[in-house]
Design a protein around this motif. Structure first.
Motif, PDB file in Angstrom:
ATOM      1  N   PHE A  68       0.790  -1.350  -0.069  1.00 30.02           N
ATOM      2  CA  PHE A  68       0.090  -0.009   0.121  1.00 30.02           C
ATOM      3  C   PHE A  68       0.895   1.327   0.068  1.00 30.02           C
ATOM      4  O   PHE A  68       0.417   2.158  -0.065  1.00 30.02           O
ATOM      5  N   LEU A  69       2.256   1.012   0.114  1.00 25.44           N
ATOM      6  CA  LEU A  69       3.042   2.336   0.036  1.00 25.44           C
ATOM      7  C   LEU A  69       3.005   2.463  -1.412  1.00 25.44           C
ATOM      8  O   LEU A  69       2.936   1.883  -2.319  1.00 25.44           O
ATOM      9  N   SER A  70       3.658   3.855  -1.874  1.00 28.40           N
ATOM     10  CA  SER A  70       3.923   4.493  -3.050  1.00 28.40           C
ATOM     11  C   SER A  70       4.742   3.438  -4.025  1.00 28.40           C
ATOM     12  O   SER A  70       5.654   2.992  -3.358  1.00 28.40           O
ATOM     13  N   SER A  71       4.340   3.251  -5.048  1.00 26.35           N
ATOM     14  CA  SER A  71       5.224   2.201  -5.977  1.00 26.35           C
ATOM     15  C   SER A  71       6.651   2.661  -6.133  1.00 26.35           C
ATOM     16  O   SER A  71       7.397   1.723  -6.420  1.00 26.35           O
ATOM     17  N   GLU A  72       7.042   3.865  -5.793  1.00 24.70           N
ATOM     18  CA  GLU A  72       8.513   4.210  -5.906  1.00 24.70           C
ATOM     19  C   GLU A  72       9.432   3.460  -4.794  1.00 24.70           C
ATOM     20  O   GLU A  72      10.641   3.520  -4.949  1.00 24.70           O
ATOM     21  N   TYR A  73       8.736   3.010  -3.748  1.00 23.42           N
ATOM     22  CA  TYR A  73       9.502   2.313  -2.904  1.00 23.42           C
ATOM     23  C   TYR A  73       9.753   0.775  -3.034  1.00 23.42           C
ATOM     24  O   TYR A  73      10.244   0.005  -2.149  1.00 23.42           O
ATOM     25  N   ALA A  74       9.110   0.201  -4.229  1.00 28.71           N
ATOM     26  CA  ALA A  74       9.103  -0.998  -4.629  1.00 28.71           C
ATOM     27  C   ALA A  74      10.661  -1.690  -4.647  1.00 28.71           C
ATOM     28  O   ALA A  74      11.465  -0.490  -5.358  1.00 28.71           O
ATOM     29  N   GLY A  75      11.090  -2.715  -4.761  1.00 23.10           N
ATOM     30  CA  GLY A  75      12.381  -3.017  -5.198  1.00 23.10           C
ATOM     31  C   GLY A  75      12.616  -3.070  -6.613  1.00 23.10           C
ATOM     32  O   GLY A  75      11.816  -3.331  -7.382  1.00 23.10           O
TER      33      GLY A  75
END
Lengths: 479, 516
Positions: free
Chosen positions: B249-256
């Motif tokens: 649910f965090l913004s997708s810029e934090y995805a690996g």
């Protein structure tokens, strides 16, 4: 409500004694002003949006009466030579009163509408009410002063101006924060206003306070009662500030847990509006409350190392880091730097006194001695300098020797040869020095023996690292 | 339509914006209910303009923008107030052994088992545990002692299997946890629980939490990078999906950001012929303008993530070639990491990249190595798995240590669960198999914040149950966060009306005994 009844009775009595109309009006209006807060009870909840909308004009409106009130004594004084001005003073006085009442009404709408509450809001409101009542009396006594019968008016005007200063200060604190006056005060002046930032718990390492009590406060209270937010004027992040208390006075009564405000607030019913931690934050556990109670019972000592009823738990206690002092006044520059492309200063943690990290990784190849010299004004606040793979040379040791709170220094992959390593011997906090991949020789390392506690020196891929015997038995040299 | 007793106007259905619920919930709803997601979910054919108009009428746009205050890119120095306290580790490298390594064949030494060979494991040890479908039908649960001898290593004299000769050499630097335990017995839920703290998909993983909370240290590389190791077809490779490095649910810029395991870590990295850097820059500037327009019109916070990722991709065009250019590595590197490290996609190569990323300020690197799911032929497969990973792991820790990076880097080695002491399928003198085992397994950490040279916790004689000091997955994650300066109980993100945490909802504890 009893107070209101008493007032009406008093007013009725006065009426019977046939007071001059002027005074009747004054009293009536004062009573109305005093009643105003009872109609708009500041209950901490926000109300209709239109109230807030109107209320938001309060800061705009409030400056008109302030300006006129300051003008008033000038007019009265100048009026001694130019009579026309004295006449206008009367007009200005009425205008001040009228605009002041409007500003007050809008101010109360703002506080009521936005759910503002708390000591500063209340002080500000009652200050304004007192101010207006004083102005009303001014209006009533001024004619007597003009005709030379009485000399109360100038005194009263002076009192009014003092009330104005205090009330306006409360308003300033509301808008700009409690420390708005001292925040950017020049250093020499600041020393007359002892601020919280000099506090340190370094003297209490290993005590029950440091091991058991401070961590509880740190986890549950400091978010709102700390250097960032100082709700109720209370800061709990250091012992000195804890004992100082807040706006409601001391929060700790040594040897008397039941009289200690801190303990009272955390043990109230969670539904009580004074309950702490407020706003649904995690309440203290029963064991935490028991620990604080036992500690207060044992005189709330910051140094005692054993207190009955508190088990010494924290086996891995971390001694607090040496605080670097207050760099709040540089915060705007630091933020600016973080937004721009270049070397950055990054706080070690949310606790500002833990210091700053100098991070050069994005501009490493361009970061040279001159660039580093530009960070001199931040020198005492930098605890870690990441200068790996930068263009700094031996000339930078002069600058680095001024980083008196430096704990870690990365110089890996730079062109330094270590001829000036002796300059680091003044850095008493330095515990980490990375010289990997430089041309440092073991001879150049000799002066580092003088650095008091430097257990970790990294010499991988250096001429020094290739020598079989490290110069310091603690040095880690990897081949 | 049946009218609700409290509803006086059944013509117009009520939206959450009109409900007497907290404003923060309304903002969150508005952020979720933006156009893109609405279309994506409902699939209704509606005019875009009409929708945009409708939503702006509802004030969704502004609300959605207000919800964005949850995002740390708001521009201030330390918006989330993180790290909560001075961290021991600035970055972490997570070596994920997907499939579940057998703890009693690697670290959890059980010398008494040799005498139990082929005897049925006592029922009292297993208790009423429900087994997987793979072994639940077995009539017998014959004890399979480890095939390999163990030896004592380091000054601490820690027992390590002869399968891990390199790991044994750095054993004094490791913090071994023998009493890890998890709630799940199958791969997908267990690997999700390890990575995201929850068995169900949709929650952010550890790396995404760190990227969100601590942010990057370098503007030119992603904050969170995932490296996959090339699979060996002889091994039993369980799938590893991008859910494991998702931002939930965090913004997708934090995805690996995953790098490919081939020779080209990022495809189409170089600008095409005829396009120079200036043209590329100009193109991206225009795309950003258009994106900003879209953001202003629609207010979908995901547009922000898109803008950020275009910029990151542009910078990666120069930073990734530099990162993966190993030509300047000295001979000592190749001696340490072994010949495998010259082959892109091997575990050793990924370990070398991880060290280079640590030097270049990547906050969190996760290396996946699949194939540890040894249901059968343990004797055949396990030596291969160990050979593929042992030297790279040793080289990474040792290299970080000699370069002075281990002081502020936390290295983590873990799988999603352990394996059973009883043999799955037939047990012979020469071979055996092992099923999934959630009740205890072994992991280790090394570096910033953890106490080196200890083996934490004790298991019973069968390496089946925990006797002393259990460490649940949530405690493990809480301890990792602690090393990085984060109090797990205060590190939350408001979503669906809850303070969501990596370690919630069941209480978790930092394991004090693991800390330096």
């Amino acid at each position: 409500m009893i107070a209101v009844d008493k007032l009406t009775v008093a007013i009725r009595n006065l009426r019977n004694r046939s007071l001059p109309l002027q005074w009747r009006v004054t009293l009536g209006l004062s009573a109305l002003l005093l009643l105003l807060p009872f109609f708009f009870r500041l209950d901490g909840r926000s109300h209709a949006d239109w109230l807030q909308f109107l209320g938001s004009f309060h800061p705009l409106l409030v400056h008109l009466p302030i300006g006129m009130l300051v003008l008033l004594p000038i007019l009265e004084f100048a009026g001694t030579t130019r009579l026309g001005l004295r006449e206008s003073a009367a007009f200005v006085l009425y205008l001040t009163l009228a605009s002041g009442v409007i500003a007050l009404v809008f101010g109360i709408l703002l506080a009521y509408g936005s759910g503002g509450t708390g000591a500063t809001v209340r002080f500000h409101m009652w200050g304004a009410i007192a101010l207006l009542i004083e102005l009303l009396i001014c209006v009533s006594v001024r004619p007597a002063w003009i005709s030379g019968q009485q000399r109360v008016y100038p005194v009263l005007l002076a009192v009014t101006l003092l009330t104005l200063s205090w009330t306006a200060h409360q308003g300033g604190s509301l808008t700009h924060g409690n420390d708005y006056l001292t925040r950017y005060m020049p250093g020499p002046l600041k020393q007359f206003f002892p601020s919280a930032t000099s506090a340190s718990d370094a003297a209490y390492i290993g005590s029950v306070y440091a091991l058991n009590i401070h961590p509880i406060l740190d986890a549950k209270c400091v978010a709102c009662h700390g250097a960032h937010k100082e709700k109720g004027g209370l800061q709990l992040d250091f012992y000195d500030l804890l004992t100082k208390g807040g706006k409601d006075g001391a929060v700790i009564a040594p040897r008397n847990p039941d009289q200690s405000l801190l303990l009272q607030r955390v043990t109230l019913s969670p539904k009580d509006r004074h309950f702490m931690p407020a706003d649904g934050r995690t309440p203290l556990t029963t064991s935490e409350i028991a620990a604080i109670r036992a500690w207060i019972l044992a005189d709330a000592s910051p140094t005692a190392t054993s207190i009955p009823g508190i088990a010494k738990t924290a086996e891995h206690f971390e001694p607090p880091l040496q605080p670097v002092g207050d760099y709040n006044y540089l915060m705007n520059d630091i933020r600016e730097m973080q937004r721009s492309e270049g070397a950055k200063l990054v706080p070690v943690s949310s606790k500002l006194s833990d210091g700053l990290i100098l991070r050069t990784i994005d501009v490493a190849s361009k970061f040279d001695d001159a660039q580093l010299a530009r960070f001199e004004r931040f020198a005492p606040f930098i605890v870690e300098a990441e200068l790996g793979r930068t263009a700094v040379t031996d000339a930078s040791f002069e600058t680095l020797s001024k980083f008196k709170n430096l704990r870690a220094l990365h110089l890996e992959g730079t062109r330094i040869t270590g001829t000036a390593l002796a300059k680091l011997s003044s850095l008493s906090q330095l515990t980490y020095l990375n010289l990997s991949g430089t041309n440092v020789t073991s001879n150049a390392l000799a002066p580092l023996k003088a650095v008091p506690n430097l257990p970790r020196i990294y010499l991988f891929d250096t001429p020094a690292g290739l020598d079989s015997a490290p110069t310091n038995k603690n040095m880690r040299s990897a081949q | 339509m049946k009218q609700h007793p409290l509803c006086t106007d059944c013509e117009n259905s009520i939206t959450p914006l009109e409900l007497p619920i907290p404003a923060c919930l309304k903002r969150e709803w508005a952020a979720v209910e933006t156009r893109r997601r609405f279309l994506g979910r409902s699939g209704k054919v509606l005019g875009w303009a009409a929708l945009a108009g409708l939503f702006s009428e509802l004030g969704l746009r502004d609300l959605a923008r207000a919800a964005d205050v949850n995002s740390p890119s708001a521009g201030t120095a330390n918006p989330l107030g993180l790290p909560h306290f001075a961290p021991k580790a600035k970055r972490a490298i997570y070596l994920f052994m997907s499939g579940g390594p057998p703890q009693m064949d690697l670290f959890d030494y059980k010398p008494n088992l040799a005498a139990q060979f082929n005897k049925d494991m006592p029922d009292s040890v297993r208790g009423n545990q429900q087994l997987t479908g793979m072994t639940a039908g077995q009539a017998h649960f014959p004890v399979a002692p480890s095939h390999w001898p163990f030896g004592q290593h380091g000054q601490t004299g820690t027992w390590v299997s002869s399968l891990l000769p390199h790991t044994a050499r750095m054993i004094d630097d490791l913090t071994i946890i023998k009493t890890m335990n998890t709630d799940a017995i199958n791969h997908e839920p267990a690997i999700m629980l390890m990575n995201t703290g929850n068995m169900n998909a949709g929650k952010p993983c550890l790396g995404a939490w760190l990227a969100y909370g601590l942010g990057g240290m370098n503007d030119n590389l992603p904050t969170f990078i995932v490296l996959q190791t090339k699979t060996n077809p002889k091994e039993n490779n369980q799938p590893v999906s991008s859910r494991l490095w998702s931002s939930g649910f965090l913004s997708s810029e934090y995805a690996g950001v995953g790098l490919r395991s081939g020779a080209d870590p990022v495809l189409y990295l170089a600008d095409p012929a005829g396009v120079d850097r200036d043209v590329r820059r100009e193109m991206l500037d225009t795309v950003e303008q258009i994106n900003r327009q879209t953001l202003a019109e629609v207010g979908d916070p995901e547009t922000n993530a898109r803008i950020a990722q275009y910029e990151m991709a542009f910078r990666m065009q120069s930073s990734v070639p530099e990162l993966t250019d190993l030509s300047k590595e000295p001979q000592s590197t190749w001696d340490l990491y072994g010949p495998d490290a010259r082959q892109p996609g091997t575990f050793a190569y990924n370990c070398l990249l991880a060290r280079r990323m640590a030097e270049r300020g990547v906050r969190f690197t996760q290396i996946y190595k699949r194939g540890w799911d040894v249901h059968g032929d343990v004797v055949g497969v396990l030596p291969t798995l160990c050979k593929e990973t042992d030297q790279g792991t040793y080289a990474l820790v040792t290299d970080l240590k000699r370069r002075g990076l281990l002081d502020d880097t936390l290295v983590i080695w873990a799988g999603e669960f352990g394996r059973t002491v009883y043999s799955q399928g037939g047990l012979s003198q020469e071979n055996y198999g092992r099923d999934h085992h959630p009740r205890c397994f072994t992991t280790w950490m090394a570096g910033g914040g953890v106490r080196p040279g200890i083996a934490y916790g004790e298991t019973d004689d069968y390496s089946y149950n925990i006797v002393k000091d259990p460490v649940h997955v949530r405690d493990f994650n809480a301890t990792i966060l602690h090393c990085l300066g984060i109090d797990h109980s205060r590190f939350a993100y408001k979503f669906q009306g809850l303070d969501q945490k990596l370690t919630s909802p069941v209480p978790a504890h930092v394991v004090d005994g693991l800390l330096a």
